[in-house]
Design a protein around this motif. Structure first.
Motif, mmCIF file in Angstrom:
data_model
loop_
_atom_site.group_PDB
_atom_site.id
_atom_site.type_symbol
_atom_site.label_atom_id
_atom_site.label_comp_id
_atom_site.label_asym_id
_atom_site.label_seq_id
_atom_site.Cartn_x
_atom_site.Cartn_y
_atom_site.Cartn_z
ATOM 1 N N LEU A 14 126.399 59.542 18.604
ATOM 2 C CA LEU A 14 125.478 60.813 18.537
ATOM 3 C C LEU A 14 124.972 61.370 19.738
ATOM 4 O O LEU A 14 124.300 60.500 20.688
ATOM 5 N N ARG A 15 125.256 62.484 20.045
ATOM 6 C CA ARG A 15 124.796 63.340 21.221
ATOM 7 C C ARG A 15 123.428 63.998 20.912
ATOM 8 O O ARG A 15 123.606 65.108 19.999
ATOM 9 N N SER A 17 121.182 67.229 20.786
ATOM 10 C CA SER A 17 121.488 68.597 21.101
ATOM 11 C C SER A 17 120.144 69.263 21.028
ATOM 12 O O SER A 17 120.410 70.460 21.422
ATOM 13 N N THR A 25 117.190 66.522 17.132
ATOM 14 C CA THR A 25 118.479 66.692 16.440
ATOM 15 C C THR A 25 119.926 66.051 17.347
ATOM 16 O O THR A 25 119.736 66.159 18.550
ATOM 17 N N ASP A 27 124.037 65.721 17.417
ATOM 18 C CA ASP A 27 125.328 66.267 16.840
ATOM 19 C C ASP A 27 126.046 64.785 16.766
ATOM 20 O O ASP A 27 126.084 63.977 17.391
ATOM 21 N N GLU A 29 129.616 62.643 16.269
ATOM 22 C CA GLU A 29 131.026 62.764 16.470
ATOM 23 C C GLU A 29 131.743 61.488 16.096
ATOM 24 O O GLU A 29 131.208 60.161 16.067
ATOM 25 N N PRO A 33 133.549 66.445 16.003
ATOM 26 C CA PRO A 33 132.279 66.887 15.108
ATOM 27 C C PRO A 33 132.456 66.397 13.802
ATOM 28 O O PRO A 33 133.467 67.025 12.988
ATOM 29 N N GLY A 35 128.942 66.245 11.939
ATOM 30 C CA GLY A 35 127.915 66.732 11.364
ATOM 31 C C GLY A 35 126.674 66.590 12.459
ATOM 32 O O GLY A 35 126.908 66.712 13.595
ATOM 33 N N THR A 36 125.483 66.677 11.744
ATOM 34 C CA THR A 36 124.266 66.498 12.475
ATOM 35 C C THR A 36 123.383 65.446 11.649
ATOM 36 O O THR A 36 123.307 65.444 10.394
ATOM 37 N N GLU A 38 119.003 64.324 12.117
ATOM 38 C CA GLU A 38 117.766 64.646 12.886
ATOM 39 C C GLU A 38 116.506 64.002 12.250
ATOM 40 O O GLU A 38 116.538 63.551 11.200
ATOM 41 N N TRP A 51 120.090 64.679 7.185
ATOM 42 C CA TRP A 51 121.435 64.829 7.657
ATOM 43 C C TRP A 51 122.307 65.971 6.992
ATOM 44 O O TRP A 51 122.086 66.231 5.933
#
Length: 295
Positions: A14-15, A17, A25, A27, A29, A33, A35-36, A38, A51
């Motif tokens: 999880l990075r 963003s 939030t 991103d 991976e 990628p 999805g996201t 938050e 999500w």
């Protein structure tokens, strides 16, 4: 934006963003990628996790677990929620497997394409045991599995074969002593407690007369009812009883063949059976036999 090292469980990363006072939030991976996920602050110490994921429920579960620990440890939140459509079972499974306990339904809380939809609430507190522990997992499953009401009534007879019925304040039908069993209370204790509260005495329970399954009825969910044998007594017993005057307005003996119109259709079906054969166990479905009486 605050610098945050990527969150990872070894397979998922999880990075960060986006971050402001209300929303954080990440991103997500997994070899690329997917999805996201938050966290949105709602009130002091509380956040809602959402999500959007292409990697399937297992990927979403991993991402939600990671962001939940981040929200507790780094954002200082004390409680997290997941809000899902009860009809979307995959989202519910993600919530449960991520450590969120099912807490209830907000009826008509969401408006989707001009249609009111229910919202299922799943919650996790910072001090909850996590889903990879025994107590954490059993608490999660306990929150999600069905819960039936248990009802315990007592059939009290006199020496001439009549049954004791109560005139209750909340409906016209006469009713047996007893009621709903409380959480963490065994049915026999519940029956005795209700009897003492309603008529002033807890008569000894000498056995079980019937086990009955009750379907949904007039707004009530389905339930399991146990009918205990309160024994055979001299008719003068009734003079010693003390109806509470609030829920129970009076008590009287009634003949088994004269119950129609006095009791609910359910009791009109089953009480004559029980009173005709009080020495056997009756296995009932909605007051009707589903197997021959044992014994």
């Amino acid at each position: 934006m605050t610098a945050v090292s990527p969150l990872t469980d070894g397979e998922l990363t999880l990075r960060l963003s986006q971050q402001d006072q209300q929303v954080v939030t990440f991103d997500v991976e997994r070899g690329g990628p997917v999805g996201t996920v938050e966290v949105r602050r709602t009130t002091l110490g509380v956040g809602v996790v959402t999500w959007a994921m292409d990697g399937g429920p297992e990927t979403a579960q991993r991402a939600v677990r990671l962001v939940a620990e981040y929200a507790f440890d780094e954002l200082g939140l004390e409680r997290l929620q997941v809000e899902v459509d009860p009809e979307i079972h995959a989202s519910a499974r993600v919530a449960i497997r991520s450590g969120f306990r099912r807490e209830g339904i907000l009826r008509g809380a969401a408006l989707v394409e001009d249609e009111r939809r229910d919202v299922a609430i799943y919650g996790m507190r910072k001090d909850d045991p996590r889903p990879d522990t025994i107590t954490g997992w059993t608490a999660l499953m306990d929150s999600a599995l069905p819960k039936k009401r248990v009802i315990a009534h007592v059939v009290v007879r006199d020496t001439s074969g009549r049954v004791l019925l109560c005139q209750v304040s909340y409906k016209k039908d006469l009713e047996l002593p007893g009621g709903v069993v409380e959480p963490d209370e065994d049915p026999a204790t519940g029956a005795s407690r209700e009897m003492e509260e309603e008529i002033g005495v807890a008569l000894p329970l000498v056995g079980v007369l019937a086990i009955d399954w009750l379907p949904r009825w007039e707004g009530w969910g389905d339930a399991v009812e146990i009918l205990y044998d309160g024994g055979v007594h001299d008719p003068s017993l009734i003079d010693t009883l003390q109806p509470d005057g609030f829920e129970i307005r009076g008590v009287a003996w009634h003949e088994p063949d004269a119950l129609q119109g006095l009791v609910s259709p359910l009791n009109a079906r089953r009480l004559p059976q029980l009173l005709a054969k009080p020495t056997v166990l009756h296995n009932l479905r909605d007051g009707k036999p589903i197997s021959p009486p044992a014994g």
